[in-house]
Design an enzyme around this catalytic site. Structure first.
Site, mmCIF file in Angstrom:
data_model
loop_
_atom_site.group_PDB
_atom_site.id
_atom_site.type_symbol
_atom_site.label_atom_id
_atom_site.label_comp_id
_atom_site.label_asym_id
_atom_site.label_seq_id
_atom_site.Cartn_x
_atom_site.Cartn_y
_atom_site.Cartn_z
ATOM 1 N N SER A 293 0.806 -1.224 0.000
ATOM 2 C CA SER A 293 0.000 0.000 0.000
ATOM 3 C C SER A 293 0.835 1.270 0.000
ATOM 4 O O SER A 293 0.288 2.361 0.125
ATOM 5 C CB SER A 293 -0.901 -0.016 1.240
ATOM 6 O OG SER A 293 -0.122 -0.347 2.365
ATOM 7 N N THR B 109 -1.842 3.245 4.230
ATOM 8 C CA THR B 109 -1.001 4.449 4.220
ATOM 9 C C THR B 109 -0.122 4.511 5.449
ATOM 10 O O THR B 109 -0.595 4.209 6.549
ATOM 11 C CB THR B 109 -1.920 5.695 4.260
ATOM 12 O OG1 THR B 109 -2.709 5.704 3.092
ATOM 13 C CG2 THR B 109 -1.120 6.979 4.356
ATOM 14 N N THR C 20 1.643 7.010 0.380
ATOM 15 C CA THR C 20 0.779 5.877 0.058
ATOM 16 C C THR C 20 0.717 5.641 -1.447
ATOM 17 O O THR C 20 0.958 6.568 -2.233
ATOM 18 C CB THR C 20 -0.660 6.134 0.576
ATOM 19 O OG1 THR C 20 -1.443 4.954 0.424
ATOM 20 C CG2 THR C 20 -1.332 7.276 -0.160
ATOM 21 N N ARG D 26 -7.195 8.900 -9.774
ATOM 22 C CA ARG D 26 -7.788 9.101 -8.442
ATOM 23 C C ARG D 26 -6.726 9.580 -7.439
ATOM 24 O O ARG D 26 -5.622 9.056 -7.379
ATOM 25 C CB ARG D 26 -8.418 7.797 -7.955
ATOM 26 C CG ARG D 26 -9.079 7.882 -6.565
ATOM 27 C CD ARG D 26 -8.163 7.413 -5.448
ATOM 28 N NE ARG D 26 -8.869 7.234 -4.187
ATOM 29 C CZ ARG D 26 -8.262 6.990 -3.024
ATOM 30 N NH1 ARG D 26 -6.957 6.903 -2.959
ATOM 31 N NH2 ARG D 26 -8.971 6.832 -1.922
ATOM 32 N N VAL D 27 -7.082 10.581 -6.661
ATOM 33 C CA VAL D 27 -6.213 11.064 -5.592
ATOM 34 C C VAL D 27 -6.962 10.868 -4.281
ATOM 35 O O VAL D 27 -8.151 11.196 -4.181
ATOM 36 C CB VAL D 27 -5.851 12.556 -5.809
ATOM 37 C CG1 VAL D 27 -5.139 13.128 -4.598
ATOM 38 C CG2 VAL D 27 -4.982 12.707 -7.060
ATOM 39 N N GLY D 28 -6.290 10.344 -3.293
ATOM 40 C CA GLY D 28 -6.931 10.116 -1.995
ATOM 41 C C GLY D 28 -6.710 11.273 -1.042
ATOM 42 O O GLY D 28 -6.355 12.385 -1.442
ATOM 43 N N ASP D 29 -6.905 11.005 0.222
ATOM 44 C CA ASP D 29 -6.765 12.041 1.257
ATOM 45 C C ASP D 29 -5.300 12.316 1.614
ATOM 46 O O ASP D 29 -4.961 13.405 2.077
ATOM 47 C CB ASP D 29 -7.498 11.608 2.533
ATOM 48 C CG ASP D 29 -6.954 10.278 3.079
ATOM 49 O OD1 ASP D 29 -6.730 9.364 2.267
ATOM 50 O OD2 ASP D 29 -6.762 10.167 4.298
ATOM 51 N N THR E 48 -5.830 7.322 8.009
ATOM 52 C CA THR E 48 -5.682 6.207 7.097
ATOM 53 C C THR E 48 -7.094 5.677 6.845
ATOM 54 O O THR E 48 -8.013 5.989 7.578
ATOM 55 C CB THR E 48 -4.756 5.121 7.687
ATOM 56 O OG1 THR E 48 -4.615 4.061 6.731
ATOM 57 C CG2 THR E 48 -5.297 4.559 8.965
ATOM 58 N N GLY E 49 -7.241 4.895 5.788
ATOM 59 C CA GLY E 49 -8.571 4.379 5.479
ATOM 60 C C GLY E 49 -9.101 4.954 4.185
ATOM 61 O O GLY E 49 -8.325 5.436 3.351
ATOM 62 N N GLY F 272 -9.971 7.214 1.682
ATOM 63 C CA GLY F 272 -9.643 8.619 1.521
ATOM 64 C C GLY F 272 -10.837 9.497 1.174
ATOM 65 O O GLY F 272 -10.919 10.642 1.618
HETATM 66 N N1 ASP Z 1 -6.098 6.830 2.763
HETATM 67 C C1 ASP Z 1 -5.536 6.132 1.657
HETATM 68 C C2 ASP Z 1 -6.277 6.488 0.410
HETATM 69 O O1 ASP Z 1 -7.489 6.599 0.426
HETATM 70 C C3 ASP Z 1 -5.506 4.645 1.772
HETATM 71 C C4 ASP Z 1 -5.361 4.049 3.139
HETATM 72 O O2 ASP Z 1 -4.871 4.662 4.073
HETATM 73 O O3 ASP Z 1 -5.767 2.897 3.329
HETATM 74 O O4 ASP Z 1 -5.647 6.636 -0.604
#
Ligand code: ASP
Length: 338
Positions: free
Chosen positions: A90, A192, A210, A220-223, A243-244, A246
């Site tokens: 990841s 992440t 990440t 795609r861009v996450g948080d 984390t999680g 985004g």
């Molecule tokens: N937060 C990250 C994302 O959405 C992924 C993760 O932390 O699991 O890109």
């Protein structure tokens, strides 16, 4: 209060402890002016990072801090460990690709003066955290993305490498058979890496890196590279990181809100819990709820830390002088089967 902090900084106590300070200044303990200072001083420096891969990252950051390296250099060095690890699915090299088979990376870094650098949708660079740091240091901007981020990285001397390992490629091809997008968070217990640090001077910094959600859409861009979502800090208050999923963290300005709740007097744990509850309320009838997981870590400017997640399985690595480098399970709202 601020005088007290200034006082601590001026005496450059760092990690030597109040005892040493008292002796050096010819006072006995009963005459010590600030009884609560001892606790504060002993807690610095302190590092917290998300997931099991936080342990080797913390260890490296700790080593660098102890060697007297600047805090951002220490964060960068620590986060490069999981970035280069082909077994971490990841982050960086070995991370799962998007649905087109491309490994695209998000990262950011922030210091105690609110300077930030960030890259998103970056391809082919082993250490996005280092590129994010160069954005902070060498550009007038906060965030560079995609092709522009890559061009900048190349101009800074970074080299393009293939980040898709044979193992990650095999899993991607297997995923293509059904091509069903349902992010599986926690299963491998690493996602992440987000790191928060309070250094010996009591200053806060942090970073995130990440490869994002596996099998995401291209682009795609996450948080994680978004200041305020995946990471936020205010040196007067505290720092938080996520984390999680985004999308859920972006919708709720997650990390910024955790910091604001600490500003209102909540402990790091209470702040993480409250924003997680809010994310649950906003998403309980949402299509993302089926696979929604979010977790937050937080650290205040007294060196107190906490974490909380929506679902079970989230843990974080803590490193300090007193207890060394260890994992702690976060408390959570619900288990996966509820
Ligand atoms: N937060 C990250 C994302 O959405 C992924 C993760 O932390 O699991 O890109």
């Amino acid at each position: 209060m601020s005088n007290r902090r200034d006082f601590i900084k001026k005496t450059t106590l760092g990690t030597i402890g109040l005892g040493t300070f008292i002796v050096a200044n010819g006072m006995n303990k009963a005459e010590a002016p600030f009884s609560s200072v001892e606790v504060k001083v002993k807690k610095k420096p302190l590092i917290i990072s998300t997931w099991n891969h936080g342990l080797p990252a913390n260890a490296e950051t700790w080593k660098q801090l102890k060697a007297g390296k600047p805090t951002l250099d220490a964060i960068e060095a620590g986060m490069k460990i999981p970035e280069a690890d082909p077994n971490v699915r990841s982050v960086g090299y070995g991370g799962y690709p998007d649905r087109e088979g491309k490994v695209t990376l998000d990262a950011c870094i922030m210091d105690h003066n609110s300077n930030c650098g960030s890259v998103s949708f970056l391809e082919g660079i082993m250490h996005p955290i280092s590129v994010a740091k160069r954005v902070l240091e060498n550009t007038p901007h906060v965030m560079l993305s995609g092709e522009g981020a890559l061009q900048f990285a190349l101009s800074e001397g970074f080299k393009v490498e293939n980040l898709l390992t044979p193992e990650a490629e095999k899993d991607w091809k297997k995923w293509l058979e059904e091509s069903k997008y349902k992010p599986v968070i926690n299963i491998e217990n690493h996602d992440t890496i987000s790191m928060l640090v309070i250094d010996a001077d009591g200053n806060l910094s942090g970073g995130c890196t990440t490869s994002g959600a596996a099998w995401k859409m291209h682009g795609r861009v996450g948080d994680s590279p978004i200041i305020g979502a995946g990471l936020f800090l205010d040196n007067e208050v505290g720092a938080a990181a996520a984390t999680g999923l985004g999308e859920a963290v972006i919708r709720t300005a997650g990390s910024a809100m955790v910091v604001e709740l600490m500003r209102q007097g909540k402990s790091p744990f209470e702040a993480c819990k409250e924003i997680t509850e809010r994310i649950y309320e906003k998403h309980k009838n949402h299509r993302d709820m089926e696979y929604l997981q979010v977790g937050f870590i937080a650290l205040n400017n007294k060196g107190e830390h906490g974490a909380y997640s929506l679902r079970s399985g989230f843990n974080y690595a803590i490193c300090d002088e007193e207890k060394g480098n260890r994992m702690e399970d976060a408390k959570f709202k619900m288990t996966w089967d509820k």
